[in-house]
Design a protein around this motif. Sequence first.
Motif, PDB file in Angstrom:
ATOM      1  N   GLU A 196      37.795  28.143  28.134  1.00 11.41           N
ATOM      2  CA  GLU A 196      37.245  29.473  27.881  1.00 11.41           C
ATOM      3  C   GLU A 196      36.189  29.825  28.929  1.00 11.41           C
ATOM      4  N   ARG A 200      36.159  32.924  32.208  1.00  9.07           N
ATOM      5  CA  ARG A 200      35.156  33.972  32.043  1.00  9.07           C
ATOM      6  C   ARG A 200      34.516  34.295  33.386  1.00  9.07           C
ATOM      7  N   ALA A 224      37.999  43.867  33.842  1.00  2.00           N
ATOM      8  CA  ALA A 224      38.849  42.784  33.353  1.00  2.00           C
ATOM      9  C   ALA A 224      40.271  42.924  33.889  1.00  2.00           C
ATOM     10  N   ARG A 229      40.705  38.609  34.343  1.00  2.37           N
ATOM     11  CA  ARG A 229      40.001  37.602  33.552  1.00  2.37           C
ATOM     12  C   ARG A 229      39.001  38.290  32.646  1.00  2.37           C
ATOM     13  N   GLN A 230      38.621  37.587  31.576  1.00  4.79           N
ATOM     14  CA  GLN A 230      37.595  38.103  30.677  1.00  4.79           C
ATOM     15  C   GLN A 230      36.317  38.383  31.464  1.00  4.79           C
TER      16      GLN A 230
END
Length: 271
Positions: A196, A200, A224, A229-230
């Motif tokens: 995760e 990010r 995003a 990507r986040q």
Amino acid sequence: MNGASREALAAARERLDALTDSTSVDAARLADELAAVTALLDREPGLRRVLTDPAQPGEAKAELVQRLLGGQVGGTTADVVAGMVRSRWSQPRDLVDALEELANTADLTAAQRTGALDDVEDELFRFGRIVSSSTELRAALTDRAASTSAKTALLHRLLGGRAAVTTERLVTRLVTAPRGRSLEAGLESLSKLAAERRDRMVAVVTSAVPLSDTQKRRLGAALAKLYGRQMHLNLDVDPEVLGGIRVQVGDEVINGSLADRLDEAARRMAS
């Protein structure tokens, strides 16, 4: 976590991200100190009940944290914990679980800064496979009769110089303080947290005036999609940015008015 605890954890993650996005914060030290507070609350059920008591004002609990931790940990760590106890938690144990997650996240942030995060994610996965395939190693690492120093020494022989420093730190903390989890479950959780973190990205957004919620959502969504990507928005206000906005993602800087940049983002997505 459910209900209030889930919301409190989300808020704590945002606070930690805002802190560790600043290179002036020693992420590894923050991880060590948050881990120490985790251990304290894990062995002191009465204290964690007091710090999560919904009948007590949040500010009173935050002041208690400052008195307890002042001089024992850095001001940044004390502020993080004080902020957490101001929130509502569904059950006392959730606060401890959240602190542990933040400690691990701070360590992963330290790895990210040195470019070692991909290695850490891979090493956690491979170490999990090794543990699953070796009953002897698993038994040695989960032996309740073995001392913490013995387990730490064993892990250093296995990982020292062969894996990233962060990997050794995370695995050692898990093995020496499993908190009721199986070793496999703990390693899987760490691997997920690393994945995760790797996915990010941080956008430092400076605008002349505070952005509205709608503008923040539009900007976050556009970035995003652009980067795939986040995206976490780290917001700042600077009146010198005359009617416009400045966005920095890694080494890339985008200058211009909000409308212009969003329009450009839309065009780039369409091309």
